[in-house]
Design an enzyme around this catalytic site. Sequence first.
Site, PDB file in Angstrom:
ATOM      1  N   TRP A 202       0.886  -1.157   0.000  1.00  0.00           N
ATOM      2  CA  TRP A 202       0.000   0.000   0.000  1.00  0.00           C
ATOM      3  C   TRP A 202       0.934   1.219   0.000  1.00  0.00           C
ATOM      4  CZ3 TRP A 202      -1.869  -4.576   0.800  1.00  0.00           C
ATOM      5  CH2 TRP A 202      -3.234  -4.849   0.908  1.00  0.00           C
ATOM      6  N   ILE A 239       1.974  -3.132  -6.536  1.00  0.00           N
ATOM      7  CA  ILE A 239       1.834  -1.832  -5.892  1.00  0.00           C
ATOM      8  C   ILE A 239       0.364  -1.438  -5.855  1.00  0.00           C
ATOM      9  CG2 ILE A 239       2.277   0.652  -6.141  1.00  0.00           C
ATOM     10  CD1 ILE A 239       4.745  -0.784  -5.204  1.00  0.00           C
ATOM     11  N   LYS A 240      -0.102  -1.042  -4.674  1.00  0.00           N
ATOM     12  CA  LYS A 240      -1.439  -0.459  -4.550  1.00  0.00           C
ATOM     13  C   LYS A 240      -1.264   1.045  -4.380  1.00  0.00           C
ATOM     14  CE  LYS A 240      -5.478   0.075  -1.604  1.00  0.00           C
ATOM     15  NZ  LYS A 240      -6.025  -0.056  -0.241  1.00  0.00           N
ATOM     16  N   GLN A 241      -1.928   1.819  -5.245  1.00  0.00           N
ATOM     17  CA  GLN A 241      -1.763   3.263  -5.216  1.00  0.00           C
ATOM     18  C   GLN A 241      -3.107   3.955  -5.436  1.00  0.00           C
ATOM     19  OE1 GLN A 241      -0.647   6.121  -4.154  1.00  0.00           O
ATOM     20  NE2 GLN A 241       1.446   5.583  -4.836  1.00  0.00           N
TER      21      GLN A 241
END
Length: 353
Positions: A202, A239-241
Amino acid sequence: MEDLTQLLNLLGSDKDSLLNHVCETISKDQIHVPTPFHIDSHFLQSNRNGQTIRSLTQLYQHGRLSGTGYLSILPVDQGIEHTAGSSFAPNPIYFDPENIVKLAIEAGCNAVASTMGGLAMLSRKYAHKIPFVVKINHNELLTYPNKHDQIMFGSVRNAWNMGAVAVGATVYFGSAESDRQIMEVSRAFEEAHHLGMATILWCYSRNDAFIKDGIDYNTAADITGQANYLGVSIQADIIKQKLPTCNGGFTAIKFAKTNPDMYTKLASDHPIDLCRYQVMNCYSGRIGMINSGGESKGKTDLAEAIKTAVINKRAGGAGMIMGRKAFQQPFVEGVELINAVQEIYLSKEINLA
């Protein structure tokens, strides 16, 4: 389930701009696009061991988006991050973590991401039925006055022992505590890879000083893009964006280093171009970037989720991780909302910009 035409009509006045935009900043031939062969193309040549490759494969080969190269993950860690009362009051069934897992299964998600305690209560019943992603650090809100700091709530080994295929963690890049968080998460990701688990970061920017003249640059493309680059540098596999809402954070706040080409040749004001800049910072898309669904606002949730999905997919992103918009609805409506977003990624009509 509404058909694709109905879903795309929810884009309203943005429909033509979002569906017909062609990126003239970072062209599509400069990025690695999600494909059914994502694992073979990008991870087999990496340092990830065989067990980690298998765990990543389990993530990408589960649910309605299986074999597409895209991900649809249900994340429910808000019981800690936002307090359980505020998160689950709209739909109290989710105080029981089994209903979180049931929602992810019914909606055909690639995985369910939640807290160590919640998933541990159900691991023997469900860990073999849907991939578990255990969130190992959190920002707790019970300290007074409230503070914003990600601290470890669980161990990588405990997540491995319950049968999880991945661990998730948050770093608040830009915060006063970010150095410690980077080191903690980097060590945790190293251990997870050693044990054969995938890693999801995150990748959030958080600093009140990044808000200036009424604009929140915590979601600026340049700042979030660099956060992504730091995230892949500590070997996050996904990747969490947050979707970018503006640009020029570095120049407005007057810190870090910039190049004028960042804001001209590599990005424009178009939301797809801003999102593509985020993807570019994930090793040109070798590491998949999924955008978060954001908070639930009620009637506009479906339209906002569809818009985010279209932007992410056309920018070269790898999917969505949507929680509150789904679990703060009645169960059936939550399933339908997740399925609607998945339709965007299943559609061959919506292609790379």
